[in-house]
Design an enzyme around this catalytic site. Sequence first.
Site, PDB file in Angstrom:
ATOM      1  N   CYS A  16       0.740  -0.931  -0.086  1.00 25.97           N
ATOM      2  CA  CYS A  16       0.028  -0.009   0.163  1.00 25.97           C
ATOM      3  C   CYS A  16       0.718   1.320   0.032  1.00 25.97           C
ATOM      4  CB  CYS A  16      -1.051   0.125   1.150  1.00 25.97           C
ATOM      5  SG  CYS A  16      -2.393   1.204   0.995  1.00 25.97           S
ATOM      6  N   ASP A  72      -6.548  -2.640  11.561  1.00 29.71           N
ATOM      7  CA  ASP A  72      -5.111  -1.906  11.784  1.00 29.71           C
ATOM      8  C   ASP A  72      -5.186  -1.468  12.931  1.00 29.71           C
ATOM      9  OD1 ASP A  72      -3.330  -0.534  10.736  1.00 29.71           O
ATOM     10  OD2 ASP A  72      -4.440   0.843   9.113  1.00 29.71           O
TER      11      ASP A  72
END
Length: 199
Positions: A6, A119
């Site tokens: 990412c 996360d």
Amino acid sequence: MKVKICGLKTKEAVDTAVTNGADFIGFVFAKSKRKILPELVREITADVPSEVKKVGVFVSPSLEEVERIIEIAGLDIVQIHGKQLDKKPSVPLISAISVNGDLSETIISESTADYVLFDAPPQQYAGGNGETFDWEQLTREKLGEKKVFIAGGLTIENVQQAKAVFAPYAVDVSSGVETNGEKDLEKISAFLKKAKGDI
């Protein structure tokens, strides 16, 4: 196990991720040091094979903004942090959940997203802060049948441990493949080899 790299901003980083077996490549459209314009994403992913999915990362966006960027950037999937969309977008959805305090099974089971991403709690930005969450808060039993992404502070050193603890559908890395805040092509390659292998 699948792997998402990412926060990509250059064609070199995209090509390195794709060549070394990334399944998902992520681009940040929210406030971040990794923010990129959708027009540039289209340009640097022009020759990415269709089996590698392009993911757009947003924080509390409007559906209109998401759909506009899907169109311009040519996104395959969107990942939403913060306030979720009222309606499902035109592409599959990854819903990001911060693991902080009591993480109930209800939060996970009630999500209508195609994928759920766990996360660390947000700091300056919603993700990509290089911090792991408390892995003990998230048991395999809580995950149920959801396709789960594990993110937050993953590195070449701990990705196999994350794989063993969660048996996730995918792992997601950003800061763990950077040097001095920029994507490091050698680290991208090494992370993919480590995550994909049994070493």
